[in-house]
Design a protein around this motif. Structure first.
Motif, PDB file in Angstrom:
ATOM      1  N   GLY A 204      16.452  70.970  57.745  1.00  0.00           N
ATOM      2  CA  GLY A 204      15.744  71.749  56.742  1.00  0.00           C
ATOM      3  C   GLY A 204      16.725  72.383  55.774  1.00  0.00           C
ATOM      4  O   GLY A 204      17.803  72.822  56.178  1.00  0.00           O
ATOM      5  N   PHE A 205      16.368  72.407  54.502  1.00  0.00           N
ATOM      6  CA  PHE A 205      17.223  73.067  53.519  1.00  0.00           C
ATOM      7  C   PHE A 205      16.355  73.766  52.476  1.00  0.00           C
ATOM      8  O   PHE A 205      15.233  73.344  52.184  1.00  0.00           O
ATOM      9  N   SER A 206      16.886  74.853  51.953  1.00  0.00           N
ATOM     10  CA  SER A 206      16.167  75.627  50.940  1.00  0.00           C
ATOM     11  C   SER A 206      16.711  75.303  49.552  1.00  0.00           C
ATOM     12  O   SER A 206      17.747  74.648  49.408  1.00  0.00           O
ATOM     13  N   ASP A 207      16.034  75.801  48.535  1.00  0.00           N
ATOM     14  CA  ASP A 207      16.534  75.612  47.174  1.00  0.00           C
ATOM     15  C   ASP A 207      17.903  76.260  47.003  1.00  0.00           C
ATOM     16  O   ASP A 207      18.758  75.746  46.284  1.00  0.00           O
ATOM     17  N   ALA A 208      18.127  77.373  47.703  1.00  0.00           N
ATOM     18  CA  ALA A 208      19.414  78.067  47.602  1.00  0.00           C
ATOM     19  C   ALA A 208      20.551  77.221  48.167  1.00  0.00           C
ATOM     20  O   ALA A 208      21.705  77.341  47.732  1.00  0.00           O
ATOM     21  N   ASP A 209      20.254  76.352  49.127  1.00  0.00           N
ATOM     22  CA  ASP A 209      21.286  75.494  49.723  1.00  0.00           C
ATOM     23  C   ASP A 209      21.786  74.425  48.761  1.00  0.00           C
ATOM     24  O   ASP A 209      22.806  73.780  49.023  1.00  0.00           O
ATOM     25  N   LEU A 210      21.084  74.221  47.659  1.00  0.00           N
ATOM     26  CA  LEU A 210      21.433  73.155  46.721  1.00  0.00           C
ATOM     27  C   LEU A 210      22.511  73.561  45.724  1.00  0.00           C
ATOM     28  O   LEU A 210      22.931  72.741  44.909  1.00  0.00           O
ATOM     29  N   GLY A 211      22.963  74.800  45.784  1.00  0.00           N
ATOM     30  CA  GLY A 211      24.066  75.229  44.931  1.00  0.00           C
ATOM     31  C   GLY A 211      23.806  75.080  43.449  1.00  0.00           C
ATOM     32  O   GLY A 211      24.677  74.636  42.696  1.00  0.00           O
ATOM     33  N   GLY A 212      22.606  75.425  43.031  1.00  0.00           N
ATOM     34  CA  GLY A 212      22.271  75.349  41.610  1.00  0.00           C
ATOM     35  C   GLY A 212      21.543  74.075  41.206  1.00  0.00           C
ATOM     36  O   GLY A 212      21.026  73.991  40.091  1.00  0.00           O
ATOM     37  N   SER A 213      21.510  73.075  42.066  1.00  0.00           N
ATOM     38  CA  SER A 213      20.770  71.841  41.775  1.00  0.00           C
ATOM     39  C   SER A 213      19.285  72.050  42.029  1.00  0.00           C
ATOM     40  O   SER A 213      18.883  72.951  42.767  1.00  0.00           O
ATOM     41  N   LYS A 214      18.479  71.205  41.436  1.00  0.00           N
ATOM     42  CA  LYS A 214      17.035  71.293  41.606  1.00  0.00           C
ATOM     43  C   LYS A 214      16.526  70.043  42.309  1.00  0.00           C
ATOM     44  O   LYS A 214      16.829  68.923  41.893  1.00  0.00           O
ATOM     45  N   PHE A 215      15.756  70.251  43.374  1.00  0.00           N
ATOM     46  CA  PHE A 215      15.158  69.130  44.081  1.00  0.00           C
ATOM     47  C   PHE A 215      13.844  68.757  43.409  1.00  0.00           C
ATOM     48  O   PHE A 215      12.946  69.580  43.267  1.00  0.00           O
ATOM     49  N   VAL A 216      13.756  67.502  42.976  1.00  0.00           N
ATOM     50  CA  VAL A 216      12.539  66.987  42.349  1.00  0.00           C
ATOM     51  C   VAL A 216      11.976  65.890  43.251  1.00  0.00           C
ATOM     52  O   VAL A 216      12.563  64.811  43.354  1.00  0.00           O
TER      53      VAL A 216
END
Length: 225
Positions: A204-216
């Protein structure tokens, strides 16, 4: 059939990873290992990424990817229309009779990457995509009580799954699977035969785990023929 080739893919190490961008316009492929001509120039850790316009079927760009510590790449999955996760691994782990070592996912961005289509291996190695470590599978799984000898050698499948709720937080899920080469039993470090199943690891990962990237998330539309 390619034993006499002086260029192109190495036998059994071709385009191992494929992804489609969430907008459905671009097919992105990554080679498992260096091309023959690149390796002959000493660029043994250089892999090539190819983007293809789906509507026309034409190749649009090539980008260079440099292995960090793995022996090859098995998968690529799209975070959005220009950022991707790349699965880099070695051959250690269950089915190889030892402890897993390198099973990592790196985040890359093709938006400002240099097109290396017309470059030889030496030049392309100087213009590879930037990469940052997103997930160290061995470190995380062993920290949660799984022995490194239980982690498969061939981590090869990566896909996003459904979002889940954890308390009030929303988590995206990343599903990772192995390829057991149809071998039901394999020797362990002591030579004993042990089961070699296909396994799934879910992170599981959150938006914060993406280091500024956006999951689409990938969007699917119904087509009628």
């Amino acid at each position: 059939e390619i034993s006499g080739n002086t260029s192109g893919r190495t036998a059994n190490k071709g385009m191992e990873g494929l992804a489609i961008t969430p907008d459905g316009r671009t097919l992105v492929g990554i080679m498992q290992n260096a091309l023959i001509q690149d390796a002959n120039e000493g660029a043994t850790n250089l892999l090539r990424i190819v983007t293809i316009d789906i509507a026309s079927g034409r190749t649009t760009h090539q980008f260079g990817y440099l292995l960090t510590s793995g022996s090859g790449v098995s998968e690529i999955v799209a975070l959005n229309n220009h950022e991707f996760l790349v699965d880099e691994r070695d051959g250690n782990g269950r089915a190889n009779g030892n402890d897993a070592k390198v099973k990592q996912l790196f985040k890359i961005d093709l938006a400002k990457a240099v097109d290396v289509s017309d470059m030889d291996g030496t030049a392309a190695s100087q213009h590879v995509v930037n990469k940052t470590l997103f997930l160290d599978i061995v470190a995380l799984v062993t920290a949660n009580g799984v022995d490194a000898s239980e982690i498969p050698a061939k981590i090869e499948g990566v896909a996003f799954g459904p979002d889940i709720k954890k308390g009030r937080s929303l988590l995206h899920t990343l599903w990772i699977a192995n390829d057991n080469d149809f071998l039901e039993m394999v020797p362990d470090a002591d030579g004993n035969q042990i089961p070699n199943p296909n396994q799934f690891f879910v992170f599981g990962f959150s938006d914060a785990d993406l280091g500024g990237s956006k999951f689409v998330p990938q969007q699917f539309s119904e087509h009628r023929y």
